[in-house]
Enzyme design. Structure first.
Site, PDB file in Angstrom:
ATOM      1  N   LYS A  11      22.666  53.311  73.136  1.00 48.24           N
ATOM      2  CA  LYS A  11      24.099  52.980  73.030  1.00 48.24           C
ATOM      3  C   LYS A  11      24.832  53.913  72.050  1.00 48.24           C
ATOM      4  CE  LYS A  11      23.531  48.075  74.268  1.00 48.24           C
ATOM      5  NZ  LYS A  11      23.921  46.676  73.926  1.00 48.24           N
ATOM      6  N   TYR A  51      28.451  45.530  82.921  1.00 49.02           N
ATOM      7  CA  TYR A  51      28.367  44.248  82.199  1.00 49.02           C
ATOM      8  C   TYR A  51      29.141  43.121  82.895  1.00 49.02           C
ATOM      9  CZ  TYR A  51      25.816  46.160  78.209  1.00 49.02           C
ATOM     10  OH  TYR A  51      24.856  46.705  77.393  1.00 49.02           O
ATOM     11  N   ASN A 114      24.005  47.403  68.903  1.00 43.27           N
ATOM     12  CA  ASN A 114      22.585  47.053  68.783  1.00 43.27           C
ATOM     13  C   ASN A 114      21.652  48.075  69.462  1.00 43.27           C
ATOM     14  OD1 ASN A 114      22.976  46.320  71.415  1.00 43.27           O
ATOM     15  ND2 ASN A 114      22.417  44.179  71.175  1.00 43.27           N
ATOM     16  N   HIS A 117      19.970  49.067  75.365  1.00 49.94           N
ATOM     17  CA  HIS A 117      19.973  48.078  76.444  1.00 49.94           C
ATOM     18  C   HIS A 117      18.676  48.238  77.233  1.00 49.94           C
ATOM     19  CE1 HIS A 117      21.004  45.896  80.113  1.00 49.94           C
ATOM     20  NE2 HIS A 117      20.430  46.917  80.740  1.00 49.94           N
ATOM     21  N   GLU A 128      20.435  48.327  88.242  1.00 53.92           N
ATOM     22  CA  GLU A 128      20.971  49.164  87.158  1.00 53.92           C
ATOM     23  C   GLU A 128      20.544  50.623  87.324  1.00 53.92           C
ATOM     24  OE1 GLU A 128      21.124  45.470  83.939  1.00 53.92           O
ATOM     25  OE2 GLU A 128      19.694  47.086  83.600  1.00 53.92           O
TER      26      GLU A 128
END
Ligand code: GDP
Length: 140
Positions: A11, A51, A114, A117, A128
């Protein structure tokens, strides 16, 4: 156990801090093979689609803003039981709950920032991966 593929994103908080290599080292040390990888800056439409499952959640807007705030590295990881193996090395979503030795315990700044993913099931992994990679871009 079967060889599986899972989808990973490093990320924006991690690319910003130049942590791609350190995250990749933890992925490889966990026995996973990076069989596809590309650095991209997600568009708002891409992040919203990715998302979509969280569209009704209060944090959706912040999540989309964060995921489009800088470059990410999209990846396909392969290995024995790869989906669960990657979630183990990622650590809990909230870094304050992530176990020592996990990527999120080592690097995550907050529940939004965070660091990584990882897919949560075989169906979502396939979906995905298909959002970001064609078959010829994955070399096992
Ligand atoms: P993951 O599979 O561990 O990434 O967690 P989820 O798929 O449940 O959520 C996707 C992402 O949304 C997480 O990685 C967090 O960045 C964010 N997120 C999830 N739950 C919350 C929450 O309660 N608050 C906020 N601010 N962000 C959240």
């Amino acid at each position: 156990m079967a060889v599986q593929r899972t989808f990973s994103i490093i990320k924006p908080d991690a690319t910003k801090r130049n942590l791609t290599g350190k995250v990749n080292a933890m992925i490889e040390d966990a026995g996973l093979r990076i069989v596809g990888q590309r650095r991209v800056h997600l568009s708002e439409a891409q992040a919203k689609r990715f998302y979509e499952v969280h569209a009704e959640r209060p944090f959706y807007g912040d999540l989309v803003n964060f995921m489009t705030s800088g470059p990410v590295v999209v990846q396909v990881l392969e290995g024995e039981n790869a989906i669960a193996a990657y979630r183990d090395v990622m650590g809990a979503t909230n870094p304050s709950e992530a176990k020592p030795g996990t990527i999120r315990a080592a690097f995550a700044e907050s529940i939004d920032a965070n660091t990584v993913h990882g897919s949560d099931a075989p169906e979502t992994a396939a979906e995905e991966i298909a959002q970001f990679f064609t078959d010829d871009q994955i070399v096992g």
